[in-house]
Design a protein around this motif. Structure first.
Motif, PDB file in Angstrom:
ATOM      1  N   ASN A 271       0.644  -1.161   0.129  1.00 31.59           N
ATOM      2  CA  ASN A 271      -0.010  -0.063   0.035  1.00 31.59           C
ATOM      3  C   ASN A 271       0.727   1.345  -0.146  1.00 31.59           C
ATOM      4  N   CYS A 272       2.012   1.544   0.759  1.00 33.73           N
ATOM      5  CA  CYS A 272       2.798   2.556   1.074  1.00 33.73           C
ATOM      6  C   CYS A 272       4.029   2.101   0.758  1.00 33.73           C
TER       7      CYS A 272
ATOM      8  N   GLN B  76      -1.663  -1.587   6.859  1.00 33.64           N
ATOM      9  CA  GLN B  76      -2.110  -2.733   5.957  1.00 33.64           C
ATOM     10  C   GLN B  76      -1.594  -4.032   6.183  1.00 33.64           C
TER      11      GLN B  76
END
Length: 244
Positions: free
Chosen positions: A11-12, A26
């Motif tokens: 996600n990041c 996440q």
């Protein structure tokens, strides 16, 4: 997962050493979507403490206080206002189509091959988005009428999303009732819609002042008239351009 593995969050892109990302939380490995997952999601949406049923209950019983709390204190208990008005408008649209309540308006729009008719058809066919656009016009008048209160334009728009959402659910209720009883309830549903919105808006600003309810109703009606005037004017301008 072992600590030696060099895994990055999908996600990041943060490096993750345990089962959850330390930056965005996440999970490293998502659970498969199955029947249990779908039921959990439905339960989450309908949850009476933080879902749509709780939102409806609070907005029906104490709209002013609930919306003020959402704006200034807690935004996790009510569902998001934009989502709420779109869902409520969708429910009304489905009920209306099922019982063929708005068919005369839509057929009239199909019969006329003009930009004005197309705009009217789009408004009735996309009530969720149309209500948000109409809310912009109503918010302008409310900001003007209630300028001494310390609420900005966008906060007033949030108020309208919640109030109009409940109004659309009232519309859906009377559409179903009309479809089952075959009694024309158009005037009743519109009256209930306007009275509720005026009540909710008046409560939001100051429920002790009777004049606020009157101002709310006038501002709401002016916003609707302005919206329809601009929509019809736009249609007429497009038709004139096409003709020339």
């Amino acid at each position: 997962m072992t600590p030696t593995q060099n895994i990055h969050c999908k996600n990041c892109n943060t490096e993750v050493h345990l089962n959850y990302c330390p930056n965005c939380a996440q999970p490293v490995k998502l659970k498969r979507i199955n029947g249990h997952y779908v039921l959990h999601e439905i339960e989450h949406v309908l949850h009476f403490e933080k879902g749509i049923l709780y939102t409806i209950r609070e907005l029906v019983l104490r709209p002013g206080q609930s919306i003020r709390n959402f704006i200034s204190e807690n935004r996790s208990r009510l569902i998001k206002p934009i989502i709420f008005i779109i869902i409520a408008s969708l429910i009304y649209t489905l009920a209306s189509h099922f019982f063929h309540i708005d068919e005369p308006v839509l057929k009239a729009g199909q019969a006329e091959n003009t930009a004005t008719a197309s705009i009217i058809k789009w408004i009735y066919g996309h009530l969720g988005y149309s209500n948000i656009i109409m809310g912009v016009f109503i918010a302008f008048w409310l900001k003007l009428f209630f300028r001494k209160y310390d609420y900005n334009f966008y906060e007033i728009l949030i108020l309208l999303c919640f109030a109009m959402g409940i109004g659309m659910l009232f519309f859906a209720f009377f559409v179903v009732l009309q479809g089952l009883t075959h009694v024309n309830l158009t005037m009743v549903r519109e009256l209930v819609f306007f009275l509720y919105c005026a009540w909710a808006i008046g409560q939001f600003f100051d429920k002790k002042k009777v004049v606020n309810y009157v101002k709310a109703l006038i501002a709401y009606l002016l916003g609707m008239v302005t919206f329809w005037f601009c929509a019809l004017l736009l249609g007429q301008l497009i038709d004139q351009i096409i003709k020339h």
